[in-house]
Design an enzyme around this catalytic site. Structure first.
Site, PDB file in Angstrom:
ATOM      1  N   HIS A   1       1.002  -1.676   0.012  1.00 13.99           N
ATOM      2  CA  HIS A   1       0.373  -0.362   0.049  1.00 13.99           C
ATOM      3  C   HIS A   1       0.718   1.169  -0.087  1.00 13.99           C
ATOM      4  O   HIS A   1      -0.050   2.477   0.154  1.00 13.99           O
ATOM      5  CB  HIS A   1      -0.770  -0.376   1.406  1.00 13.99           C
ATOM      6  CG  HIS A   1      -2.457  -0.981   0.968  1.00 13.99           C
ATOM      7  ND1 HIS A   1      -2.517  -1.120   2.017  1.00 13.99           N
ATOM      8  CD2 HIS A   1      -2.385  -1.623  -0.246  1.00 13.99           C
ATOM      9  CE1 HIS A   1      -3.846  -3.259   1.771  1.00 13.99           C
ATOM     10  NE2 HIS A   1      -2.834  -2.581   0.602  1.00 13.99           N
TER      11      HIS A   1
ATOM     12  N   CYS B   1       2.109  14.717 -12.134  1.00 11.75           N
ATOM     13  CA  CYS B   1       3.728  15.086 -12.954  1.00 11.75           C
ATOM     14  C   CYS B   1       4.438  13.742 -12.262  1.00 11.75           C
ATOM     15  O   CYS B   1       6.046  13.133 -12.564  1.00 11.75           O
ATOM     16  CB  CYS B   1       4.732  15.929 -13.364  1.00 11.75           C
ATOM     17  SG  CYS B   1       5.251  16.564 -11.457  1.00 11.75           S
TER      18      CYS B   1
ATOM     19  N   GLY C   1      -7.852 -12.637  16.787  1.00 12.26           N
ATOM     20  CA  GLY C   1      -9.600 -12.141  16.455  1.00 12.26           C
ATOM     21  C   GLY C   1      -9.526 -12.866  14.914  1.00 12.26           C
ATOM     22  O   GLY C   1      -8.370 -13.643  14.672  1.00 12.26           O
TER      23      GLY C   1
HETATM   24 ZN   LIG Z   1       3.893  18.107  -9.779  1.00  8.31          ZN
END
Ligand SMILES: [Zn+2]
Length: 294
Positions: free
Chosen positions: A131, A142, A258
């Site tokens: 992630h 950009c 859990g």
């Molecule tokens: Zn940029």
């Protein structure tokens, strides 16, 4: 493939760290999947409770962040406060145990759902940040990447009054900061192109980049077993690897306090705090380490 013979694959098998030590001892190339439960001992809160439900308001979605300026102001204001403590978090015994597992030559890949970089700081090298990383900022125009600490300085300069605020820590470098007029918070654009800056993490509602998934799937194919540490696997991006492993007949062990979404697919389930369950890896005894590394 060394399929686990001694432990039934018919659902989770509650067991202590002896069973986990056996599991690690019997497999040579582990695909390790880690989640928020690894980092709670480092002071980074978890999103979910023991039943896999949300502990708090759901985190910001990609769509809201990109679509609404006020959401971005609110996000960065909370982040300005939350980053201070998140930036100082240090690896805990779980990170060190998994770094030790790599030293023993057992890790094919450590795929983490965490965005804190603590596995790398503990010494793990075979890490893929599924992630992304919160210590990096990406321009959505950009694509230029820059360090989060540089943006922190810019945010502090633009918003000196906010620097004095404190709040309760929330997951992912966030802080519970409410009752303020976020419209007054200034967020700088990308210095290169004027585009929208975003933490270089995968938000809810956003897909994990395809090449990252492909790299992880390849490592899973090359692995002979899966070890899940500190994840309820509620998010599909993590669950799919356990599902793919089970489909390929590879045994899966999980350490989690859990329920996990993959409980019916597990060969071994250890319901213990991560650091406790993995304590055998940190034992100094060389003989024991060799036994595990066999
Ligand atoms: Zn940029």
């Amino acid at each position: 493939m060394a399929f686990d013979q001694s432990i039934t694959t018919n659902g989770p098998n509650l067991a202590g760290d002896d069973a986990l030590r056996d599991f690690v001892g019997r497999h040579q190339r582990l695909f390790v999947l880690t989640g928020a439960g690894c980092s709670t001992d480092s002071g980074i809160p978890d999103y979910r409770d023991a039943n896999g439900g949300w502990k708090r308001a759901q985190p910001v979605t990609y769509q809201a962040f990109m679509g609404e300026e006020l959401t971005r102001k609110r996000y960065w204001a909370r982040s300005l406060v939350g980053w201070r403590r998140f930036g100082y978090a240090v690896p805990n015994d779980t990170h060190h145990a998994l770094a030790r597992l790599e030293q023993l030559g057992k890790v094919q890949l450590l795929l983490t759902q965490n965005v804190d970089g603590l596995h790398q700081r503990a010494g793990s090298r075979q890490v893929l940040d599924m992630h992304g990383r919160l210590d990096t900022v990406r321009c959505t125009g950009c694509e230029q990447r820059s360090p989060r600490h540089a943006l922190q300085q810019a945010l502090l300069q633009l918003n000196p009054a906010w620097a004095k605020l404190d709040a309760t820590n929330a997951p992912d470098g966030d802080a519970d900061l409410e009752g303020h007029d976020f419209n007054t918070f200034a967020v700088p654009p990308c210095p290169q192109c004027g585009g929208v800056l975003k933490p270089d993490v995968v938000f809810f509602g956003e897909n994990v980049p395809r090449d990252r998934v492909a790299e992880a799937m390849q490592a899973l194919e090359d692995a002979d077993a899966v070890l899940v540490v500190g994840s309820s696997l509620m998010v599909f991006s993590g669950y799919r690897f356990v599902h793919a492993a089970a489909k390929a007949g590879k045994p899966v062990a999980a350490v989690n306090l859990g329920r996990t979404r993959a409980d019916p697919l597990l060969s071994l389930k250890v319901e213990q705090p991560c650091a406790e369950a993995l304590a055998f890896l940190r034992e100094a005894s060389t003989a024991r380490a060799e036994e595990i590394a066999q």
